[in-house]
Design a protein around this motif. Structure first.
Motif, PDB file in Angstrom:
ATOM      1  N   TYR A  77      31.365  40.663 -33.067  1.00 29.74           N
ATOM      2  CA  TYR A  77      31.561  42.108 -33.157  1.00 29.74           C
ATOM      3  C   TYR A  77      30.222  42.714 -33.572  1.00 29.74           C
ATOM      4  CZ  TYR A  77      32.571  40.734 -38.012  1.00 29.74           C
ATOM      5  OH  TYR A  77      32.539  40.173 -39.259  1.00 29.74           O
ATOM      6  N   ASN A  78      30.098  44.053 -33.503  1.00 28.09           N
ATOM      7  CA  ASN A  78      28.800  44.696 -33.666  1.00 28.09           C
ATOM      8  C   ASN A  78      28.025  44.255 -34.902  1.00 28.09           C
ATOM      9  OD1 ASN A  78      28.599  46.123 -31.309  1.00 28.09           O
ATOM     10  ND2 ASN A  78      29.668  47.921 -32.100  1.00 28.09           N
ATOM     11  N   SER A  79      28.678  44.190 -36.030  1.00 24.66           N
ATOM     12  CA  SER A  79      27.945  43.856 -37.237  1.00 24.66           C
ATOM     13  C   SER A  79      27.871  42.337 -37.494  1.00 24.66           C
ATOM     14  CB  SER A  79      28.555  44.568 -38.458  1.00 24.66           C
ATOM     15  OG  SER A  79      29.881  44.137 -38.631  1.00 24.66           O
ATOM     16  N   ASN A  80      28.413  41.533 -36.578  1.00 25.99           N
ATOM     17  CA  ASN A  80      28.365  40.080 -36.739  1.00 25.99           C
ATOM     18  C   ASN A  80      28.441  39.435 -35.358  1.00 25.99           C
ATOM     19  OD1 ASN A  80      28.698  37.385 -37.328  1.00 25.99           O
ATOM     20  ND2 ASN A  80      30.248  37.704 -38.860  1.00 25.99           N
ATOM     21  N   LEU A  81      27.302  39.360 -34.686  1.00 17.67           N
ATOM     22  CA  LEU A  81      27.282  38.860 -33.318  1.00 17.67           C
ATOM     23  C   LEU A  81      27.552  37.364 -33.226  1.00 17.67           C
ATOM     24  CD1 LEU A  81      24.309  40.907 -31.824  1.00 17.67           C
ATOM     25  CD2 LEU A  81      26.770  41.323 -31.611  1.00 17.67           C
ATOM     26  N   SER A  82      27.389  36.640 -34.318  1.00 18.18           N
ATOM     27  CA  SER A  82      27.677  35.196 -34.288  1.00 18.18           C
ATOM     28  C   SER A  82      29.160  34.907 -34.443  1.00 18.18           C
ATOM     29  CB  SER A  82      26.905  34.486 -35.401  1.00 18.18           C
ATOM     30  OG  SER A  82      27.497  34.766 -36.656  1.00 18.18           O
ATOM     31  N   GLY A  83      29.885  35.857 -35.079  1.00 18.93           N
ATOM     32  CA  GLY A  83      31.295  35.622 -35.358  1.00 18.93           C
ATOM     33  C   GLY A  83      31.543  34.721 -36.549  1.00 18.93           C
TER      34      GLY A  83
END
Length: 88
Positions: A77-83
């Motif tokens: 997601y936008n603030s956590n591209l690694s998941g």
């Protein structure tokens, strides 16, 4: 202490059920057959894939305690591209 394997499956299930009883998730003499089977299926799938790791403590070759680690990864997601999980 040692890493658990699928040969420990029934002991892991029984200890999980006892934990849930202690935590109040299982009331009284509730039937736990469905929960035990669901846990058996989960561990049977996740342990070989390395998505759930467990360790057991033994006394005189009998498992007396266990601990487990679940790997959790969310879709990016936008603030956590690694998941990868972050805890605030």
């Amino acid at each position: 202490m040692r890493e658990a394997n699928l040969q420990d499956l029934e002991a892991l299930i029984q200890l999980r059920l006892e934990l849930l009883r202690e935590a109040g998730e299982i009331k009284g003499d509730s039937d736990t057959a469905n929960l035990a089977e669901a846990t058996r299926k989960y561990l049977g799938e996740k342990m070989p894939q390395g998505e759930f790791l467990a360790w057991v403590a033994e006394v005189d070759s009998q498992i007396v305690a266990t601990s487990g680690l679940v790997f959790f990864q969310r879709p990016p997601y936008n603030s956590n591209l690694s998941g990868l999980g972050t805890f605030n």
